[in-house]
Write an enzyme that holds these catalytic residues in place. Sequence first.
Site, PDB file in Angstrom:
ATOM      1  N   HIS A 101      -5.555 -32.892 -40.536  1.00  0.00           N
ATOM      2  CA  HIS A 101      -5.378 -32.900 -38.999  1.00  0.00           C
ATOM      3  C   HIS A 101      -6.799 -32.665 -38.441  1.00  0.00           C
ATOM      4  O   HIS A 101      -7.038 -33.088 -37.315  1.00  0.00           O
ATOM      5  CB  HIS A 101      -4.530 -31.963 -38.738  1.00  0.00           C
ATOM      6  CG  HIS A 101      -3.019 -32.021 -38.783  1.00  0.00           C
ATOM      7  ND1 HIS A 101      -2.283 -32.340 -40.178  1.00  0.00           N
ATOM      8  CD2 HIS A 101      -2.185 -32.013 -38.042  1.00  0.00           C
ATOM      9  CE1 HIS A 101      -1.300 -32.649 -39.801  1.00  0.00           C
ATOM     10  NE2 HIS A 101      -0.887 -32.556 -38.631  1.00  0.00           N
TER      11      HIS A 101
ATOM     12  N   ASN B  42      -2.193 -28.455 -42.063  1.00  0.00           N
ATOM     13  CA  ASN B  42      -3.074 -28.729 -41.184  1.00  0.00           C
ATOM     14  C   ASN B  42      -4.104 -30.080 -42.169  1.00  0.00           C
ATOM     15  O   ASN B  42      -4.855 -30.654 -41.683  1.00  0.00           O
ATOM     16  CB  ASN B  42      -4.098 -28.092 -40.636  1.00  0.00           C
ATOM     17  CG  ASN B  42      -3.454 -27.244 -39.463  1.00  0.00           C
ATOM     18  OD1 ASN B  42      -2.727 -27.521 -38.709  1.00  0.00           O
ATOM     19  ND2 ASN B  42      -3.776 -25.861 -39.622  1.00  0.00           N
TER      20      ASN B  42
ATOM     21  N   GLU C  83       3.453 -37.602 -42.547  1.00  0.00           N
ATOM     22  CA  GLU C  83       3.840 -36.284 -42.598  1.00  0.00           C
ATOM     23  C   GLU C  83       4.643 -35.788 -43.646  1.00  0.00           C
ATOM     24  O   GLU C  83       4.558 -34.674 -44.226  1.00  0.00           O
ATOM     25  CB  GLU C  83       4.245 -35.723 -41.218  1.00  0.00           C
ATOM     26  CG  GLU C  83       3.391 -35.749 -40.190  1.00  0.00           C
ATOM     27  CD  GLU C  83       2.556 -34.731 -40.155  1.00  0.00           C
ATOM     28  OE1 GLU C  83       2.385 -33.822 -41.052  1.00  0.00           O
ATOM     29  OE2 GLU C  83       1.362 -34.557 -39.276  1.00  0.00           O
TER      30      GLU C  83
ATOM     31  N   LYS D 290       5.295 -24.264 -33.314  1.00  0.00           N
ATOM     32  CA  LYS D 290       4.069 -24.396 -32.767  1.00  0.00           C
ATOM     33  C   LYS D 290       4.469 -25.321 -31.611  1.00  0.00           C
ATOM     34  O   LYS D 290       5.025 -26.333 -31.541  1.00  0.00           O
ATOM     35  CB  LYS D 290       3.012 -25.110 -33.752  1.00  0.00           C
ATOM     36  CG  LYS D 290       2.324 -24.399 -34.687  1.00  0.00           C
ATOM     37  CD  LYS D 290       1.355 -25.132 -35.211  1.00  0.00           C
ATOM     38  CE  LYS D 290       0.546 -24.165 -36.232  1.00  0.00           C
ATOM     39  NZ  LYS D 290      -0.332 -24.881 -37.102  1.00  0.00           N
TER      40      LYS D 290
ATOM     41  N   ARG E 162      -0.080 -21.192 -43.972  1.00  0.00           N
ATOM     42  CA  ARG E 162       0.415 -22.234 -43.246  1.00  0.00           C
ATOM     43  C   ARG E 162      -0.628 -23.286 -42.787  1.00  0.00           C
ATOM     44  O   ARG E 162      -0.391 -24.389 -42.513  1.00  0.00           O
ATOM     45  CB  ARG E 162       0.977 -21.424 -41.978  1.00  0.00           C
ATOM     46  CG  ARG E 162       1.509 -22.337 -40.988  1.00  0.00           C
ATOM     47  CD  ARG E 162       2.410 -22.107 -40.034  1.00  0.00           C
ATOM     48  NE  ARG E 162       2.856 -23.160 -39.238  1.00  0.00           N
ATOM     49  CZ  ARG E 162       3.787 -22.791 -38.280  1.00  0.00           C
ATOM     50  NH1 ARG E 162       4.476 -21.726 -37.799  1.00  0.00           N
ATOM     51  NH2 ARG E 162       4.280 -23.850 -37.401  1.00  0.00           N
TER      52      ARG E 162
ATOM     53  N   HIS F 203      -0.522 -39.930 -33.644  1.00  0.00           N
ATOM     54  CA  HIS F 203      -0.687 -38.887 -34.289  1.00  0.00           C
ATOM     55  C   HIS F 203      -0.598 -39.047 -35.820  1.00  0.00           C
ATOM     56  O   HIS F 203      -1.586 -38.518 -36.593  1.00  0.00           O
ATOM     57  CB  HIS F 203       0.198 -37.834 -33.780  1.00  0.00           C
ATOM     58  CG  HIS F 203      -0.290 -36.402 -34.560  1.00  0.00           C
ATOM     59  ND1 HIS F 203      -1.370 -35.812 -34.705  1.00  0.00           N
ATOM     60  CD2 HIS F 203       0.566 -35.883 -35.540  1.00  0.00           C
ATOM     61  CE1 HIS F 203      -1.341 -34.722 -35.299  1.00  0.00           C
ATOM     62  NE2 HIS F 203      -0.075 -34.593 -35.772  1.00  0.00           N
TER      63      HIS F 203
ATOM     64  N   HIS G  29      -7.650 -35.221 -35.799  1.00  0.00           N
ATOM     65  CA  HIS G  29      -7.398 -35.046 -34.403  1.00  0.00           C
ATOM     66  C   HIS G  29      -8.924 -35.474 -33.643  1.00  0.00           C
ATOM     67  O   HIS G  29      -9.220 -35.930 -32.722  1.00  0.00           O
ATOM     68  CB  HIS G  29      -7.727 -33.334 -34.237  1.00  0.00           C
ATOM     69  CG  HIS G  29      -6.311 -32.927 -34.416  1.00  0.00           C
ATOM     70  ND1 HIS G  29      -5.853 -31.475 -34.238  1.00  0.00           N
ATOM     71  CD2 HIS G  29      -4.968 -33.394 -34.180  1.00  0.00           C
ATOM     72  CE1 HIS G  29      -4.633 -31.383 -34.481  1.00  0.00           C
ATOM     73  NE2 HIS G  29      -3.981 -32.642 -34.268  1.00  0.00           N
TER      74      HIS G  29
ATOM     75  N   ARG H  18       8.984 -15.432 -19.129  1.00  0.00           N
ATOM     76  CA  ARG H  18       8.480 -14.585 -20.222  1.00  0.00           C
ATOM     77  C   ARG H  18       9.108 -14.814 -21.492  1.00  0.00           C
ATOM     78  O   ARG H  18       8.973 -14.291 -22.481  1.00  0.00           O
ATOM     79  CB  ARG H  18       8.307 -13.025 -19.836  1.00  0.00           C
ATOM     80  CG  ARG H  18       7.372 -12.705 -18.897  1.00  0.00           C
ATOM     81  CD  ARG H  18       7.205 -11.382 -18.848  1.00  0.00           C
ATOM     82  NE  ARG H  18       6.295 -10.895 -17.586  1.00  0.00           N
ATOM     83  CZ  ARG H  18       6.672 -10.489 -16.530  1.00  0.00           C
ATOM     84  NH1 ARG H  18       8.113 -10.484 -16.273  1.00  0.00           N
ATOM     85  NH2 ARG H  18       5.956 -10.144 -15.564  1.00  0.00           N
TER      86      ARG H  18
ATOM     87  N   GLU I  46      -0.125 -18.541 -39.193  1.00  0.00           N
ATOM     88  CA  GLU I  46      -1.566 -18.782 -39.907  1.00  0.00           C
ATOM     89  C   GLU I  46      -2.233 -17.482 -39.920  1.00  0.00           C
ATOM     90  O   GLU I  46      -3.682 -17.706 -39.869  1.00  0.00           O
ATOM     91  CB  GLU I  46      -2.293 -19.931 -39.037  1.00  0.00           C
ATOM     92  CG  GLU I  46      -1.642 -21.255 -39.526  1.00  0.00           C
ATOM     93  CD  GLU I  46      -2.321 -22.409 -38.657  1.00  0.00           C
ATOM     94  OE1 GLU I  46      -3.396 -22.266 -38.329  1.00  0.00           O
ATOM     95  OE2 GLU I  46      -1.584 -23.548 -38.485  1.00  0.00           O
TER      96      GLU I  46
ATOM     97  N   LYS J  49       8.249 -27.391 -45.563  1.00  0.00           N
ATOM     98  CA  LYS J  49       7.600 -26.614 -44.225  1.00  0.00           C
ATOM     99  C   LYS J  49       8.357 -25.370 -43.959  1.00  0.00           C
ATOM    100  O   LYS J  49       7.554 -24.277 -43.796  1.00  0.00           O
ATOM    101  CB  LYS J  49       7.743 -27.324 -42.946  1.00  0.00           C
ATOM    102  CG  LYS J  49       7.131 -27.030 -41.952  1.00  0.00           C
ATOM    103  CD  LYS J  49       6.539 -27.912 -40.720  1.00  0.00           C
ATOM    104  CE  LYS J  49       5.860 -27.314 -39.627  1.00  0.00           C
ATOM    105  NZ  LYS J  49       5.554 -28.048 -38.854  1.00  0.00           N
TER     106      LYS J  49
END
Length: 372
Positions: free
Chosen positions: A253, A250, A189, A147, A246, A271, A257, A125, A241, A231
């Site tokens: 992205h 993206n 980036e 993330k 935030r 990427h 993606h 957990r 987000e 960042k």
Amino acid sequence: MADVGAVIRVQLAGRAYDVRVGEGLLGDFAAHCGTLLRKKDVPIITDANVSQHWRETVTVSLMEAGYTPHFLVLDPGEAAKSWAGLEGVVEWLLGKGVERGDHIVALGGGVIGDLTGFAASVLKRGCGFIQIPTTLLAQVDSSVGGKTAINSKQGKNLIGAFHQPALVLADTGALATLPRREMLAGYAEVIKYGILGDRNFFDWCEANGAKVVDGDRVALALAVEKSVAAKARIVAEDERETTGTRALLNLGHTFGHALEAETGFSSSLLHGEAVALGMVLAARYSARIGNISEGDASRVAKAIAASGLRSEISGLGLTCSGKDLAAHMLHDKKMDAGTLPFILLKGIGEAYLDKSVAMDDVAAFLSEQLGG
């Protein structure tokens, strides 16, 4: 201890942590971790490429400080971010007797960081982890902000959790081993932070991007520090987000993606390369709907191309249609009530969240970009 060029604090209530940027930090790994390593056995997840270069350095640092490192060495590549990959990591950690209060070490690029972080988030957990990013892309982006995720057959990073690291050590010296293509992918980036929120930094990237990619020590250190600081500010303001701030990270992205999905998340399109193309598409689409001038969209494309990154999707050799690419976007994890928000531009250095984009128009636009 090696000189730490900069320490950027990620300010989160009750879970603040440092991102330390400098050259030679891996050689002092144990000293930097300090009390985070509460037991003598230290579990480390890495891949074969990183292990070849940095396993001995980390091992020496830990053993000299009285610790025993235990390495799980994975095959390199995006394929590791899968259910099978997650199961393998978790079972290995359980076999090593990792407890909730322990810290797992992620030594590698974004794939290792994402996979290890997600494993840490679910193991008993939730246990702690330390990010040791060894690629430019991971140092300026994926290692900071919490993330973590694995991929699904339906798309990239669709299964994951927000799970912040306890420490990030960004050793810029580690970047000397990277192939030029990996440096370019990471640079996408870096320039992203200028395009989305800092026009002055974009100007700096236009003038110094080639130096960053070539590994100039001064330019590289500044690029990493500026990117991490940008960042960290955004993550502190909007960790999950929820406010939309935030989400600006993206930029590129959603388009990127879709390109990655079309190429099977393979090494044919890294990427960072996909994000670079995605930013060009976002800029051109912003011009298409009248947000920015064609000149600004062209300037974004030229700055990306000048670094050595691809700026045209027409050269990817894709056989799909714009409609096919748009269909990939419908699996995006940012879908909300059937609407896909896009990060677009009102100007260079001024990104915003747009929830009113028509997917039919995006499909038509992508067909034009593909040359169809």
